[in-house]
Design an enzyme around this catalytic site. Sequence first.
Site, short mmCIF file in Angstrom:
data_model
loop_
_atom_site.label_atom_id
_atom_site.label_comp_id
_atom_site.label_asym_id
_atom_site.label_seq_id
_atom_site.Cartn_x
_atom_site.Cartn_y
_atom_site.Cartn_z
N GLY A 144 5.50 3.25 0.79
CA GLY A 144 6.30 4.16 -0.04
C GLY A 144 5.82 4.16 -1.47
CB SER A 164 -0.91 0.01 1.24
OG SER A 164 -0.13 0.23 2.41
CE LYS A 165 -2.33 6.21 -2.94
NZ LYS A 165 -3.26 7.37 -3.02
NE ARG A 166 -0.52 1.17 6.20
CZ ARG A 166 -1.68 0.71 5.74
NH1 ARG A 166 -2.65 1.56 5.43
NH2 ARG A 166 -1.90 -0.58 5.60
#
Length: 480
Positions: free
Chosen positions: A254, A250-252
Amino acid sequence: MTVRVRIAPSPTGNLHIGTARTAVFNWLYARNTGGKFILRIEDTDLERSRPEYTDNIQTGLTWLGLTWDEGPSFQSQRLDLYRQAVQTLLDKGLAYRCYTSAAELDQMREEQKAKKQAPRYDNRHRHLTPEQQAAFEAEGRQPVIRFIIDDDRTISWHDMVRGTVTWKGSDLGGDMVIARASSGGDIGQPLYNLAVVVDDIDMNITHVIRGEDHIGNTPKQILLYEALGTALPEFAHTPLILNKEGQKLSKRDGVTSISDFKDMGYIPEALVNYMTLLGWTPPDSTQEIFTLSEAAQHFSCDRVNKAGAKFDWDKLNWLNSQYLHKMAVPQLTNLLIPYWQIAGYDFDPVSDRPWLEQITALIGPSLVRLKDAVDMSKLFFTPTLEYEEEATAQLQQPGAADALQAILEALSSCPQLTSAQAQEITKKVSKEKNLKKGLIMRTLRAALTGAMHGPDLIESWVILHQREMDITRLQEGIKS
């Protein structure tokens, strides 16, 4: 039968690597079978869809080499088709208008939660009389359209990746909303499960290859195919891309969008090669480097893994470096120039082309990503150096200033410095000044590059000399 597959991203964000990997598998399957690869933009989420995301998706797919044979088509331009399908289901008695209010739904969920039951709709408005419907409409309630799901049904299909998959109708959450509420008795905005089935029927999609996060939608969609009286496509649910902790990427974590990978300096050939290996094993499991066309010759869904594929930065970096190291200098220079320009380096891409290619030839074998060239070549573009502590100490060694002065004097007779001439100068200074070759080379590196480690010293010197930057740096080195 001509195989027809599709990639159907939603333009609510940039092209995600998970969506891109799904596109890779669809493209490979289409090319392997001589079929068609179709692009469909699922933009029914009008509030979150943006034209810039649509552009990003198309640009990203094109950059990766995933050319499509048909499309793009846009769901927002096909609403009448979906509403016709909803009306067909209403006319057949397979769907109905549901007037349950948001407050009533909340209360229903709270009661289910208190009883530790899974959330589901209790189908309370499935059999409303005309009088009951009229009463709800008189209250101003706007109905959604729900599709009837028989709790006693068992839905089964053969998945090309996972084998036989079976769901119970009772596990699907009750009758499914297929269109949002709308005033005046009209059919509102059709929802995902209905729209995707109508599209796949209309576009004659034969194989639906998508991520396993969609597997829960498949039994609902199978029921809709049956209700609309059409044959089912083949289904294949591919493994998710996971982070190092085994969670969905996910975007978490990076960087996840294809445009971000591009900005970081990954090239499309390497990235698409890596994505192909994220969940698929080629017949020769030792082969790791191949083009899309080469992979397409061997691709099949029975070699797609069931388990999630962990994203490995080291593997991607290695693959990218292999492609860069094999690339011809002129081609690699073309790719590096934009990164140098973004960094603000001063050069003319046309008149300075031979000089730029020399830099590329020097640093190319050490590149992992294109963006690495910005730091690795900074010493050739920056007039003034920042000396590392170790380099400053080297310039203050006994004999260092004498060595640099002697090199300066020797350079006065070498307007066009070659590698052979540079080597000869260091030998001459060593002999005439009775200085060790190691001292001379270390001091020269410290003065020319401001560091004690870096690219080949002699070749770096030759490149710097073409802009007379070596003269200035040698003079500064003497003063240090």
